[in-house]
Scaffold this active site. Structure first.
Site, PDB file in Angstrom:
ATOM      1  N   TRP A 181       2.609   1.686  -3.306  1.00 56.36           N
ATOM      2  CA  TRP A 181       1.432   1.969  -4.452  1.00 56.36           C
ATOM      3  C   TRP A 181       1.568   3.406  -4.384  1.00 56.36           C
ATOM      4  CZ3 TRP A 181      -2.998   4.731  -3.841  1.00 56.36           C
ATOM      5  CH2 TRP A 181      -3.875   4.786  -5.163  1.00 56.36           C
ATOM      6  N   HIS A 182       1.591   4.277  -3.440  1.00 59.37           N
ATOM      7  CA  HIS A 182       1.480   5.592  -3.264  1.00 59.37           C
ATOM      8  C   HIS A 182       2.539   6.575  -3.833  1.00 59.37           C
ATOM      9  CE1 HIS A 182      -1.793   4.934  -0.232  1.00 59.37           C
ATOM     10  NE2 HIS A 182      -2.093   6.027  -0.648  1.00 59.37           N
ATOM     11  N   GLY A 183       3.789   5.954  -3.853  1.00 60.60           N
ATOM     12  CA  GLY A 183       4.667   6.440  -4.717  1.00 60.60           C
ATOM     13  C   GLY A 183       6.131   5.762  -4.456  1.00 60.60           C
ATOM     14  N   PHE A 207      -0.550  10.436  -7.765  1.00 53.83           N
ATOM     15  CA  PHE A 207      -0.310   8.989  -7.607  1.00 53.83           C
ATOM     16  C   PHE A 207      -0.854   8.180  -8.986  1.00 53.83           C
ATOM     17  CE2 PHE A 207      -0.829  10.521  -3.103  1.00 53.83           C
ATOM     18  CZ  PHE A 207       0.541  10.482  -2.951  1.00 53.83           C
ATOM     19  N   SER A 254       0.883  -1.103   0.047  1.00 51.01           N
ATOM     20  CA  SER A 254      -0.053   0.035  -0.090  1.00 51.01           C
ATOM     21  C   SER A 254       0.816   1.202  -0.011  1.00 51.01           C
ATOM     22  CB  SER A 254      -0.952   0.158   1.224  1.00 51.01           C
ATOM     23  OG  SER A 254      -1.818  -0.902   1.189  1.00 51.01           O
TER      24      SER A 254
END
Lengths: 117, 472
Positions: free
Chosen positions: B321-323, B472, B318
């Site tokens: 996934w954001h960066g 994102f 997670s």
């Protein structure tokens, strides 16, 4: 509530969204008092494959719609009036604040007003 | 193009809605797809071809996933590896190359030169939707789409294309296949929802953003403890109103054109634990992670140690996934650790505390986590030490009455759902206004129009309009 009223309500909201652009093409420039040099006119970038790919055309269009719509000066004045009346904030240094008659007067406009009197 | 821009609000959206409502039902899907292509091409013209070509490939591949065809599992893996591979390439290759280069330099090697890879907007969101489609079709949970336009509609529908909500295929497959003209009440409900989202973004998130920007200007070295707390709390509310406002706009737009997208937020700052926080914050990401990662890993039906590993792994992903940055990974792990802790005896103790203390505990942990999320890890450590060194209780700048009023409104709205009854009333409000007590529309509608006009005025006069989740 009837369907017609609901449809009118929905269409009305779309018209409000499109209002700045509709006014831009239907108002005369002369009808609007320009802001005093605060916003410069954005030069137009011609649409081409190159300008679209490098996004210069899109950026230019966004700049035009944000800063060069004919109603921009009016919108800025409304925003400033609201800020002043609701929160006591004024945005210009050369401003004469007249709370008695509830209006904001720019210093630049006073000599003109005095001459008229 | 973001929703809270003059170009979208005054040109794109009215033009789209007029074309959409004036076209016959057969053409409506085409209109949505064409405008979605234009919407994406406006902001990422180089990548529109990539998006379309990868969608064609995925669609062709998906034909091999359904039914009784041989080697279905292999094709599923090809689809997943391809999509995740593209995501890794575009999103993380700069990060990996940069780190490898730094490590190499530290050991005396020459700096590796590499050409920076540009990031296609919204790749994290549409990649997850493509995987959702492939997995749902493979699991035979849903029939695959026969028409490419239907598939494209699912992947690139502009309301949810660049910042979610992440719509699982099973959530909308029936709506896409049996597409019907939406009801007038839904259109109005969608309009209200869109205006509420826009107002949250323009008035409240942008006001908090002003404070965050002022604090950032001061610099960590010069700020007082009061500044650092104000900055952290302001960012906590900014990101909530920024993202939930955008989600509201997306859900509202969906309703206006006949799609019901899942909710993405449910008063997250009222959560009594970090576990509950993730059931209320970015719900669609949490649901996606649960369905396509956590449960395939074994979910809750495994031993204690495996369960803890699964939780940490899911939150590591997670965060990633954001960066592509260490701070996002640490942010994900930070949440994962608290989730594990709440499953131990600590969680039991927490549940015995008064509910207000539980809410405060969660809010405190979340504020700290947003500090980690919002800046590079070394700066975040310095910032956090500033927050706890108690070096000054004075704020270094004046905050205008306007910003105070708007921020207070935000804080009140964030905690308004504290009472269950109020929460239920707020959730039912759109239905009450548009269906049950339609006379209320005579009050709601003018208020909505005034808010819309004020948003347009604000957007035309303010040059400050950041959007956090866009990258994102």
């Amino acid at each position: 509530m009837s369907k017609i009223i609901k449809n009118i309500m929905f269409l009305g909201a779309i018209c409000v969204m499109a209002a700045p652009l509709l006014l831009h093409y239907n108002l005369k420039k002369e009808d609007i008092i320009p802001l005093r040099g605060a916003y410069e006119k954005t030069d137009t970038v011609a649409l081409s494959i190159g300008s679209f790919i490098d996004k210069s055309w899109q950026s230019n269009q966004e700049e035009i719609y944000k800063n060069n719509l004919i109603i921009k000066p009016t919108v800025v004045r409304i925003a400033h009036e609201m800020d002043y009346h609701m929160f006591g904030v004024y945005h210009m240094n050369d401003l004469v604040v007249g709370k008695e008659d509830s209006c904001l007067v720019e210093v630049g406009l006073i000599p003109g007003a005095v001459k008229m009197v | 193009m973001i929703f809270s821009s003059i170009t979208f609000l005054c040109i794109f959206l009215p033009a789209f809605l007029l074309c959409f409502y004036m076209s016959p039902r057969k053409l409506k899907k085409w209109i949505i797809v064409l405008f979605s292509i234009l919407f994406y091409a406006w902001g990422a013209p180089v990548f529109i071809l990539f998006l379309l070509l990868s969608s064609i490939f995925d669609f062709l591949l998906s034909k091999k996933l359904s039914g009784q065809s041989n080697g279905r599992k292999n094709y599923l893996w090809i689809s997943i590896v391809l999509n995740v591979g593209l995501l890794i390439y575009f999103k993380y290759v700069n990060f990996f190359a940069g780190n490898v280069s730094s490590i190499g330099t530290a050991f005396g090697f020459d700096t590796i030169s590499f050409k920076e890879v540009l990031l296609p907007i919204g790749i994290s969101f549409f990649t997850f939707q493509k995987i959702s489609y492939a997995v749902d079709v493979y699991r035979v949970e849903n029939k695959r789409l026969d028409s490419f336009i239907d598939y494209l509609l699912y992947i690139i529908m502009f309301p949810q294309l660049i910042a979610g909500p992440i719509v699982r295929f099973k959530d909308v497959s029936a709506q896409i296949v049996n597409y019907k003209n939406n009801k007038l009440d839904d259109k109005l409900h969608g309009l209200y929802r869109f205006i509420i989202g826009l107002s949250k973004k323009v008035f409240i998130a942008n006001s908090f953003a002003l404070i965050v920007a002022k604090i950032a200007e001061i610099g960590v070295g010069n700020m007082t403890t009061a500044d650092s707390w104000l900055g952290a709390v302001a960012y906590t509310f900014q990101i909530y109103f920024d993202f939930s406002g955008y989600s509201d706009m997306a859900i509202g737009l969906g309703l206006m054109i006949g799609f019901k997208f899942p909710e993405n937020f449910n008063f997250p700052y009222l959560s009594k634990s970090i576990t509950e926080f993730w059931q209320r914050w970015h719900i669609t990401l949490g649901t996606w992670m649960r369905d396509y990662l956590y449960i395939p890993l074994g979910g809750n039906k495994v031993g204690k140690m495996k369960l803890y590993f699964n939780l940490i792994f899911v939150f590591f992903i997670s965060g990633l996934w954001h960066g592509a940055n260490c701070n996002f990974i640490v942010w994900g792990l930070f949440h994962g650790v608290f989730l594990i802790m709440e499953r131990t005896a600590v969680g039991g103790l927490l549940r015995k505390l008064p509910s207000i203390v539980q809410v405060l505990y969660t809010f405190f942990v979340v504020v700290i986590s947003w500090v980690i999320f919002s800046m590079d890890i070394d700066v975040a450590i310095e910032y956090l030490s500033k927050m706890f060194e108690f070096s000054g209780a004075k704020i270094s700048f004046d905050v205008s009455l306007k910003v105070i009023v708007l921020m207070s409104t935000g804080v009140v709205f964030s905690f308004l759902g504290y009472s269950q009854k109020v929460q239920q009333l707020l959730n039912a409000l759109p239905e009450i206004v548009t269906k049950r007590k339609s006379y209320l529309a005579f009050v709601t509608y003018p208020v909505a129009l005034v808010l819309l006009i004020l948003c347009v005025i604000w957007l035309m006069t303010s040059g400050f309009n950041p959007f956090i989740y866009y990258r994102f």
